[in-house]
Scaffold this active site. Structure first.
Site, PDB file in Angstrom:
ATOM      1  N   ASP A 204       0.811  -1.128   0.167  1.00 21.49           N
ATOM      2  CA  ASP A 204       0.074   0.075  -0.118  1.00 21.49           C
ATOM      3  C   ASP A 204       0.844   1.323  -0.067  1.00 21.49           C
ATOM      4  O   ASP A 204       1.225   1.853   1.290  1.00 21.49           O
ATOM      5  CB  ASP A 204      -1.036  -0.030   1.176  1.00 21.49           C
ATOM      6  CG  ASP A 204      -2.049   0.983   1.171  1.00 21.49           C
ATOM      7  OD1 ASP A 204      -1.818   2.158   0.399  1.00 21.49           O
ATOM      8  OD2 ASP A 204      -2.957   0.844   1.900  1.00 21.49           O
ATOM      9  N   HIS A 212      -0.757  10.478   5.116  1.00 27.57           N
ATOM     10  CA  HIS A 212       0.480  11.221   5.765  1.00 27.57           C
ATOM     11  C   HIS A 212       0.655  12.495   5.310  1.00 27.57           C
ATOM     12  O   HIS A 212       1.523  13.296   5.639  1.00 27.57           O
ATOM     13  CB  HIS A 212       1.807  10.354   5.285  1.00 27.57           C
ATOM     14  CG  HIS A 212       1.768   9.007   5.722  1.00 27.57           C
ATOM     15  ND1 HIS A 212       1.358   8.471   7.182  1.00 27.57           N
ATOM     16  CD2 HIS A 212       1.961   7.734   5.114  1.00 27.57           C
ATOM     17  CE1 HIS A 212       1.569   7.262   7.140  1.00 27.57           C
ATOM     18  NE2 HIS A 212       1.832   6.601   6.060  1.00 27.57           N
TER      19      HIS A 212
HETATM   20 FE   FE2 Z   1       1.821   4.781   5.930  1.00 28.55          FE
END
Ligand code: FE2
Ligand code: FES
Length: 442
Positions: A204, A212
């Site tokens: 991923d 993030h």
């Molecule tokens: Fe991450």
């Protein structure tokens, strides 16, 4: 028991009960953790004869010990008298291990060598050779990484790793002298199923620019760097899948300067550029193999220098054991720079780590709902767009935004959970590969 045979991981369909069901979990301990090669430690953690560390294979406590002849052996950390852990220290150096309950003592190989009051309590009538600790039958050292398996018929570790070796070797071979682990590990608990973490590290990159985003803003002032979470279309990166393992890469225009690290590391890294090019090749040095999982639960990040094991603790909890890895021969100031960067990003309080853990606990919490557990998850990203041996990368790969590695991870999981023998799994993988190649050639 849930009918795992009806699952369709290759079609990108995931049944959420695999993250919550207790029977599934018990079967995982037996069929997945009981039969796979599992990461135990790095040889840098066992510096001298008698050095030992305690770790887990699934939920089984094991002791990994440097022997008198310098080899590394491992055994179940369970006393044969009433089942206490023989050694309760996390690590150290010893000549023997003495159980703190009634005092049975074992040597460095796990052989029972002393029983208190042997004459009075046992009339000298106990065959100590029969009551040694249970040995891990197969332990191997792959370029300093120590792995073990309970399985007698699992393929040799190199075969088990398969094409993933290219991706792992990038980290291990990049610098002269290889790597070592900074003493630790850091350990913490996350309330989520182990597969969320292992699968994400296999597959991923897609979450990074979203999950993030705020961490990137906090970390970098330069908006261009804040955007580096999302690989540009002209250098799209790739995702690799094979044997249940997965790796996701992004590509950098210039090897050397890296804003995530301090000046000592950057200066040293640039000074070592030619050596890196000689060790792993120019093209490979410009690919950052960012996230990686070696099936089932050993993961590392090429960027951020973290290696970790996701130890399962029931269907809804993991214990993370994370080490920072550093080039063994680098000066201390360089290692310190790496540790700082690694702590800031991926550690219990790291800015990216906490984003990831929060996602997994959130999903796990949603799965407390009965309806929520009946709702199939979609892992179909990039399905049917896989290619082989592209962009100089060995094996089956896809755009870095895909879930090819997730599908591979759950396919390997399914095969093991159904109790298919290792010979059977190898045969199935070959047949699947042949049929994919047929599709591509028509
Ligand atoms: Fe991450
Ligand atoms: S449980 Fe270890 S000596 Fe009794």
């Amino acid at each position: 028991m849930i009918d795992i045979s009806s699952f369709d991981p290759a079609g990108g369909l995931l049944d959420p009960r695999i993250y919550t069901d207790s029977d599934v979990y018990q079967r995982e301990l037996e069929q997945v953790f009981g039969r796979s090669w599992l990461f135990l430690t790095h040889e840098s953690q066992l510096p001298k004869r008698g050095s030992f560390i305690q770790t887990y294979m699934g939920e089984d406590p094991v002791l990994v010990v440097r022997q008198r002849d310098n080899s590394v052996k491992a055994f179940l950390n369970q006393c044969r008298h009433r089942g206490m852990r023989i050694c309760r220290a996390d690590e150290g150096t010893s000549k023997t291990f003495t159980c703190s309950y009634h005092g049975w003592a074992y040597d460095l190989e796990g052989n029972l060598i002393n029983v208190p009051e042997e004459d009075r309590a046992y009339r000298n009538d106990i065959d100590k050779s029969k009551w040694g600790a249970l040995k891990i039958p197969r332990v191997t050292n792959y370029k300093g990484l120590i792995f073990g398996t309970w399985s007698a018929d699992a393929p040799e570790f190199e075969e088990y790793l398969g094409e993933m070796a290219y991706y792992l070797d990038t980290v291990l071979d990049m610098y002269d002298g290889g790597i070592e682990l900074v003493p630790g590990p850091m350990k913490w608990v996350i309330d989520c199923n182990w597969k969320f973490a292992a699968e994400q590290f296999a597959s991923d990159m897609y979450h990074a620019p979203i999950s993030h985003a705020s961490a990137a803003v906090a970390m970098f002032e330069d908006p261009a760097l804040q955007g580096m979470m999302s690989p540009p279309k002209e250098a799209p990166g790739r995702q690799f899948a094979g044997n249940g393992h997965g790796s996701g890469s992004f590509w950098i225009p210039e090897f050397g300067p890296n804003p995530q690290y301090g000046p000592s590391f950057n200066a040293w890294n640039i000074a070592n550029r030619d050596k890196v090019f000689a060790n792993i090749g120019v093209e490979r040095a410009h690919k950052v193999f960012a996230h990686n999982t070696c099936f089932p639960n050993f993961s590392w990040l090429g960027q951020s220098n973290t290696m970790r094991v996701w130890h399962p603790r029931g269907p809804g909890q993991i214990e993370v054991w994370a080490w920072t890895f550093v080039p063994k021969d680098a000066p201390q100031a360089v290692k310190d720079d790496i540790v700082k960067s690694s702590q800031f990003t991926f550690s219990p309080a790291g800015v990216f780590e906490t984003d990831d853990g929060e996602n997994w606990t959130e999903v796990q919490m949603v799965l407390r709902g009965w309806k929520a557990r009946q709702n199939t998850f979609n892992a179909q990203m990039g399905l049917g767009y896989e290619e082989r041996d592209t962009h100089g990368l060995p094996g089956k790969s896809n755009d870095v935004y895909s879930e090819t590695a997730a599908r591979g991870f759950y396919q390997r999981w399914k095969d093991l959970m159904l109790g298919v023998s290792w010979a059977g799994i190898t045969g199935l993988d070959a047949a699947r590969r042949a049929s994919e190649e047929e599709v591509h050639s028509v």
